[in-house]
Design a protein around this motif. Structure first.
Motif, PDB file in Angstrom:
ATOM      1  N   THR A  30      56.441  37.442  40.674  1.00 34.63           N
ATOM      2  CA  THR A  30      55.952  38.638  41.365  1.00 34.63           C
ATOM      3  C   THR A  30      55.576  39.749  40.384  1.00 34.63           C
ATOM      4  O   THR A  30      54.888  40.694  40.759  1.00 34.63           O
ATOM      5  N   LEU A  31      56.011  39.617  39.146  1.00 34.59           N
ATOM      6  CA  LEU A  31      55.559  40.556  38.100  1.00 34.59           C
ATOM      7  C   LEU A  31      54.034  40.572  37.998  1.00 34.59           C
ATOM      8  O   LEU A  31      53.439  41.578  37.593  1.00 34.59           O
TER       9      LEU A  31
ATOM     10  N   THR B  90      55.586  52.750  43.904  1.00 28.22           N
ATOM     11  CA  THR B  90      56.276  53.636  42.953  1.00 28.22           C
ATOM     12  C   THR B  90      55.467  53.756  41.669  1.00 28.22           C
ATOM     13  O   THR B  90      55.256  54.870  41.156  1.00 28.22           O
ATOM     14  N   VAL B  91      55.016  52.621  41.156  1.00 28.95           N
ATOM     15  CA  VAL B  91      54.240  52.639  39.911  1.00 28.95           C
ATOM     16  C   VAL B  91      52.943  53.420  40.115  1.00 28.95           C
ATOM     17  O   VAL B  91      52.590  54.288  39.312  1.00 28.95           O
TER      18      VAL B  91
ATOM     19  N   LEU C 136      48.195  45.500  38.744  1.00 29.91           N
ATOM     20  CA  LEU C 136      48.066  46.943  39.024  1.00 29.91           C
ATOM     21  C   LEU C 136      47.814  47.702  37.728  1.00 29.91           C
ATOM     22  O   LEU C 136      46.960  48.594  37.673  1.00 29.91           O
ATOM     23  N   GLU C 137      48.553  47.333  36.692  1.00 29.99           N
ATOM     24  CA  GLU C 137      48.367  47.981  35.386  1.00 29.99           C
ATOM     25  C   GLU C 137      46.916  47.804  34.923  1.00 29.99           C
ATOM     26  O   GLU C 137      46.268  48.756  34.474  1.00 29.99           O
TER      27      GLU C 137
ATOM     28  N   ILE D  13      57.860  43.979  46.840  1.00 31.17           N
ATOM     29  CA  ILE D  13      56.731  44.007  45.896  1.00 31.17           C
ATOM     30  C   ILE D  13      55.890  45.263  46.122  1.00 31.17           C
ATOM     31  O   ILE D  13      55.559  45.991  45.174  1.00 31.17           O
TER      32      ILE D  13
ATOM     33  N   TYR E 212      51.834  40.897  40.187  1.00 37.85           N
ATOM     34  CA  TYR E 212      51.219  41.987  40.966  1.00 37.85           C
ATOM     35  C   TYR E 212      51.237  43.288  40.154  1.00 37.85           C
ATOM     36  O   TYR E 212      50.279  44.063  40.179  1.00 37.85           O
ATOM     37  N   GLU E 213      52.362  43.503  39.470  1.00 37.34           N
ATOM     38  CA  GLU E 213      52.509  44.739  38.689  1.00 37.34           C
ATOM     39  C   GLU E 213      51.555  44.738  37.492  1.00 37.34           C
ATOM     40  O   GLU E 213      50.973  45.768  37.147  1.00 37.34           O
TER      41      GLU E 213
ATOM     42  N   ARG F 286      57.575  48.517  45.005  1.00 39.88           N
ATOM     43  CA  ARG F 286      57.509  48.661  43.546  1.00 39.88           C
ATOM     44  C   ARG F 286      56.105  49.121  43.113  1.00 39.88           C
ATOM     45  O   ARG F 286      55.951  50.021  42.291  1.00 39.88           O
ATOM     46  N   LEU F 287      55.085  48.486  43.688  1.00 39.72           N
ATOM     47  CA  LEU F 287      53.706  48.861  43.338  1.00 39.72           C
ATOM     48  C   LEU F 287      53.419  50.304  43.733  1.00 39.72           C
ATOM     49  O   LEU F 287      52.748  51.037  42.998  1.00 39.72           O
TER      50      LEU F 287
END
Ligand code: DQA
Length: 147
Positions: free
Chosen positions: A130-131, A37-38, A137-138, A31, A133-134, A34-35
């Motif tokens: 877990t999406l 990277t974004v 972040l957005e 997780i 979290y993304e 990925r965060l």
């Protein structure tokens, strides 16, 4: 640079093996990778912190402003439902935060239906795996554009 603290509470270090039917197969490292990277692609920085100890989470929240965090993404695990002290820490520092729960807490036991944090949160994301979290972040990156 916009800095976002990603705070995870008790038992979230076990993601990947912990009740995969409820929490999925991604680990906390997956997780955070990925965060990262974004965030990097948007000129921002995330810092992950996980603890099973209530006081350590409180100390991170207390330090968030002096450490230069613009926002916090938090999954406080079971402390969500029990910790007035953690809630008070968020109220004290007034750093905007986004509350995430991987599972749909409202479809589970009634003791998970109440959050001490939600009323103070900038937003709450529940039940999207877990999406969540993304998505948090957005939301944080849109609210706190690169500085
Ligand atoms: C959780 C939900 C909580 O009720 C539970 O105690 C957790 C994880 C979630 O992400 O769905 O530890 O916050």
């Amino acid at each position: 640079m916009t800095r976002i603290l990603v705070l995870n509470g008790p038992n979230l270090n076990l993601l990947g093996t912990r009740e995969p039917g409820t929490y999925g197969s991604q680990t906390l490292t997956d997780i955070l990778d990925r965060l990262e990277t974004v965030a990097a692609s948007r000129g921002a920085e995330i810092v992950g912190y996980q603890s099973n100890a209530e006081h350590e989470l409180i100390e991170q929240v207390q330090a968030a402003k002096s450490l230069g965090f613009d926002a916090i993404i938090v999954n406080a695990g079971a402390y969500t439902h029990t910790s007035i002290a953690l809630r008070d820490a968020f109220a004290a520092v007034a750093v905007p935060f986004y509350e995430v729960h991987i599972s749909n807490v409202y479809a589970r036991e009634t003791f998970r239906h109440h959050s001490h944090l939600s009323a103070l949160a900038a937003g709450v994301i529940v039940g999207l795996g877990t999406l969540g979290y993304e998505l948090a972040l957005e939301a944080a990156l849109r609210a706190h554009p690169i500085r």
